[in-house]
Design an enzyme around this catalytic site. Structure first.
Site, PDB file in Angstrom:
ATOM      1  N   ALA A 229       0.821  -1.212   0.000  1.00  0.00           N
ATOM      2  CA  ALA A 229       0.000   0.000   0.000  1.00  0.00           C
ATOM      3  C   ALA A 229       0.856   1.263   0.000  1.00  0.00           C
ATOM      4  CB  ALA A 229      -0.923   0.004   1.221  1.00  0.00           C
ATOM      5  N   HIS A 230       0.316   2.302  -0.619  1.00  0.00           N
ATOM      6  CA  HIS A 230       0.929   3.624  -0.561  1.00  0.00           C
ATOM      7  C   HIS A 230       0.840   4.136   0.871  1.00  0.00           C
ATOM      8  CE1 HIS A 230       1.494   7.931  -1.303  1.00  0.00           C
ATOM      9  NE2 HIS A 230       2.027   7.586  -2.476  1.00  0.00           N
ATOM     10  N   PRO A 231       1.845   4.871   1.350  1.00  0.00           N
ATOM     11  CA  PRO A 231       1.824   5.296   2.752  1.00  0.00           C
ATOM     12  C   PRO A 231       0.746   6.312   3.098  1.00  0.00           C
ATOM     13  CG  PRO A 231       3.686   6.274   1.603  1.00  0.00           C
ATOM     14  CD  PRO A 231       3.103   5.254   0.685  1.00  0.00           C
TER      15      PRO A 231
END
Length: 426
Positions: A229-231
């Site tokens: 996942a993107h942060p």
């Protein structure tokens, strides 16, 4: 003409990072002359398994299309003389060696400027020519750990993980090629060359980009995220469908609105807890739990068709075979073919660098010392007596007692037309 046809580069390179950088320059038309040490069988990349036969390997073919090869022992006085003659008629000396080696073997600008004031000396090293690690060898795996990449890659409950490809090496090659071209541009403008001190370490640190900025200014501690996942952007990650995985990314608010419509979930669209980037990030866990349940209900291709129709960024998780087979791969002409005397027809991925719409005719990677005649007789204009004298003095290796006949090279001895650069001795 191809854009770099008037540039000549002497490449003291080996293995992956260095040859990857010069590959793109060669595919743009630059004449790249690989100097291969005859004492060690040339570029170590020639012997990388599993697809290696004698001095040929598919690994080497990958990184050395459109280049020339000359066996030259730079540790001998005679080999050094030949090298210096090449410097006088070239634009750049490019290398990927340990940080202290360019100075030791005399390939920095201070060493070569008397021969050609406009020469550009581009050194891609592990850690650069300065600093406490300058004398250490640099390898992609080590750099990924040292520069923090492994702490950001992989599942939170798993071990630190490297990227699937040697991205520090390849990124370093791109940076070196860019630096070299900037140096050549400046040298042609000013008549004075210089050094490009490029390192894998600098490259890897620079690619920390915004997480580093967040840490430096706000004390942000990056961490590994589940499902890649993107942060901060939610959702932007992989989801498991009924028969595999896909990537879904909502990098703009409009994509979130399109996604919930495509999912036929007005409850998500109207929930104020998910209204904005900030809201979705703050309520990440409950939102992702709901999305995981939804995506698990249908097959990958069903979702990809639905999301594409809705204008939601998404894609499959291809393996290498799938990626090669993608219609877009072939529409973009990304697979090239060359003919090799050992491997037959070799298919490989072309360089992504492009200029104009001309079609590039690719040449296979050279056999070791294949361009002996092209370089010595054609480019430097050596006569037979001079070649024999250098050969006897060990310039071309300890096992070479006589010059190689032109018929053995299998290459056109015409080095091509060259355009002089300010300060060069062409």
């Amino acid at each position: 003409m191809r854009p770099l046809e008037d540039i000549r580069i002497i490449a003291i390179e080996q293995y992956g990072a260095g040859p990857f950088g010069s590959l793109h320059l060669a595919e743009l038309g630059a004449e790249v002359i690989k100097i291969e040490d005859p004492r060690h069988g040339g570029d170590v990349g020639r012997y990388v398994p599993p697809f290696a036969r004698g001095e040929d390997s598919l690994f080497f073919e990958t990184f050395n299309r459109n280049k020339r090869s000359l066996s030259l022992d730079l540790s001998t006085a005679a080999g050094r003389e030949v090298f210096e003659d090449l410097v006088g008629t070239s634009d750049a000396v490019y290398s990927n060696l340990r940080g202290d080696v360019p100075d030791k073997i005399g390939i920095r600008y201070v060493d070569l400027a008397p021969l050609n004031p406009a020469i550009v000396c581009c050194s891609l090293t592990g850690f650069g020519m300065t600093g406490p690690r300058s004398e250490e060898p640099g390898y992609d795996y080590i750099l990924q750990g040292l520069a923090g990449w492994m702490s950001l890659t992989g599942d939170p409950d798993g071990p630190p993980t490297k990227t699937g490809l040697s991205l520090v090496d390849y990124s370093g090659g791109f940076v070196a090629a860019l630096s070299l071209m900037a140096g050549v541009h400046a040298a042609r403008r000013d008549g004075i060359g210089g050094d490009c001190d490029v390192s894998l370490y600098d490259t890897a640190l620079s690619l920390l980009t915004y997480p580093a900025t967040w840490y430096l200014n706000e004390g942000y501690q990056p961490r590994r995220m589940p499902d890649s996942a993107h942060p901060s952007l939610v959702p932007f990650q992989v989801f498991r469908a009924r028969n595999g995985w896909l990537v879904v990314g909502c990098a703009k608010e409009k994509f979130w609105q399109r996604l919930v419509r495509a999912l036929d979930r007005p409850d998500l669209a109207n929930n104020p807890r998910y209204a904005t980037f900030v809201d979705r990030a703050e309520n990440r866990e409950e939102l992702l739990a709901a999305l995981r349940e939804i995506f698990a209900e249908r097959d990958v291709q069903e979702w990809l068709s639905t999301l594409a129709a809705a204008g939601v960024p998404s894609g499959p998780i291809n393996d290498v075979a799938d990626a090669i087979a993608e219609p877009h791969t072939h529409a973009r002409g990304l697979i090239v073919e060359t003919e090799h005397p050992v491997f037959g027809t070799v298919r490989s991925v072309r360089s992504p660098v492009q200029f104009g719409d001309s079609v590039v005719e690719h040449r296979r990677a050279p056999r070791r010392n294949e361009d002996f005649d092209v370089v010595l007789r054609g480019l430097l204009g050596y006569d037979e007596d001079r070649i024999l004298r250098y050969a006897a003095a060990g310039a071309f290796g300890p096992d070479r007692s006589a010059a190689q006949p032109a018929s053995e090279t299998g290459r056109d001895a015409d080095p091509g037309n060259r355009t002089s650069t300010p300060g060069s001795t062409r």
